[in-house]
Enzyme design. Structure first.
Site, PDB file in Angstrom:
ATOM      1  N   ASP A  78       0.007  -8.728   1.789  1.00 40.79           N
ATOM      2  CA  ASP A  78      -0.461  -7.643   2.655  1.00 40.79           C
ATOM      3  C   ASP A  78      -1.948  -7.428   2.405  1.00 40.79           C
ATOM      4  OD1 ASP A  78      -0.993  -4.680   3.358  1.00 40.79           O
ATOM      5  OD2 ASP A  78       1.049  -4.962   4.096  1.00 40.79           O
ATOM      6  N   HIS A 129       3.444   0.451  -1.223  1.00 41.49           N
ATOM      7  CA  HIS A 129       2.553   1.516  -1.712  1.00 41.49           C
ATOM      8  C   HIS A 129       3.296   2.609  -2.475  1.00 41.49           C
ATOM      9  CE1 HIS A 129      -0.944  -0.106   0.162  1.00 41.49           C
ATOM     10  NE2 HIS A 129      -0.505   0.077   1.395  1.00 41.49           N
TER      11      HIS A 129
END
Length: 308
Positions: free
Chosen positions: A162, A125
């Site tokens: 993910d 992220h």
């Protein structure tokens, strides 16, 4: 297959708030699974400290210094509403980067066919100029750039399974056709990116999954979007952003995968690494917040890496 595992006690000293899903117990649970005799042949190595200069492969120096300045002498500091740092977080993050880069070195030097890095904090992220979503620096992006700079390769594929879209990796490589970024993830879900029409320079391949779907949809996404993209790209290195929060037990999402799904996906990517990259594959732990679901899924992933 020779499979290497990187880990380090410092990863347990990156502390988060009480009740936070991204916690040291994640690595303790995985370590327990890896005590099984099935993993006796795993080549276990302590992660090295990374070189700060390699952070600049994916992030500007102003960002590096901003993160450094947030590290507290005591207690915890919030980076954003989801992300905290503690006194040892800088050392943990730098060691995670060191392990990711060492894994790249290992597969190019022939010390291992593939490597799994059991580190934290995670990284996918982290955008070029923003830490978020439990992540400080983008380990996968730095490792990809390290491979290109150190070994002169032209094409790296990063595959992210993910359950949360890797907005950071997409941001860093948005206009760079030398890196293929492909992702399966739940949508809608944090961080809100990852639509099919987000394609960058033609090097971004997103395969969003609807909530409450499971194995069939995940495997279809791989077979129709992820694997064909890899076949067309023919990477010289495969990097996996290996989050295990698409497991049906995970509390932060609504995708219903099982350990067998991660085993299957691992095998499919190993086949591509064998075809195009002389087996070179590096896998980096990202998310996964149910301790049992994450540790068993990561165990299945590592077992397949070891077995071919």
């Amino acid at each position: 297959m020779v499979t290497r595992l990187y880990s380090h006690p410092i990863y347990l000293e990156h502390l988060t708030t009480i009740g936070h899903p991204e916690r040291p117990d994640r690595l303790r649970a995985l370590s327990k699974v890896l005590e099984d005799s099935t993993f006796d042949a795993l080549d276990r190595v302590q992660s090295p400290m990374g070189d700060e200069a390699t952070i600049l492969y994916a992030h500007p120096e102003t960002f590096l210094e901003r993160v450094r300045s947030m590290i507290p002498e005591t207690g915890l500091t919030r980076v954003d509403s989801d992300t905290t740092v503690s006194p040892k977080s800088w050392e943990a993050a730098l060691t995670a980067i060191g392990a990711a880069n060492a894994a790249v070195d290992d597969v190019f030097a022939g010390r291992a066919d593939n490597v799994f890095v059991a580190s934290r904090p995670p990284g996918h992220h982290a955008e070029r100029d923003k830490a978020m979503g439990f992540c400080l620096f983008n380990n996968a992006a730095i490792a990809a750039r390290h491979a290109q700079k150190a070994y002169g390769i032209e094409r790296v594929a990063i595959v992210d399974w993910d359950v949360h879209h890797g907005n950071g990796t997409q941001d860093i490589f948005w206009d760079d056709p030398s890196v293929l970024y492909s992702s399966t993830h739940q949508m809608p879900l944090y961080p809100g990116t990852g639509a099919k029409d987000e394609t960058g320079a033609g090097n971004i391949v997103n395969a969003p999954l609807s909530p409450q779907t499971g194995s069939d949809h995940f495997r279809e996404a791989f077979n129709t979007r992820i694997l064909p993209a890899i076949d067309a790209f023919q990477p010289e290195l495969v990097i996996i952003s290996a989050g295990f929060d698409a497991h049906h037990r995970d509390p932060l999402a609504e995708i219903n995968l099982f350990e067998d799904d991660f085993d299957w996906a691992t095998g499919a990517l190993m086949e591509r690494a064998g075809s195009y990259a002389s087996n070179r594959l590096v896998s980096l732990l990202e998310g996964g917040y149910d301790l049992k679901g994450m540790s068993l899924s990561a165990g299945a992933h590592i077992r397949r890496l070891m077995g071919g």
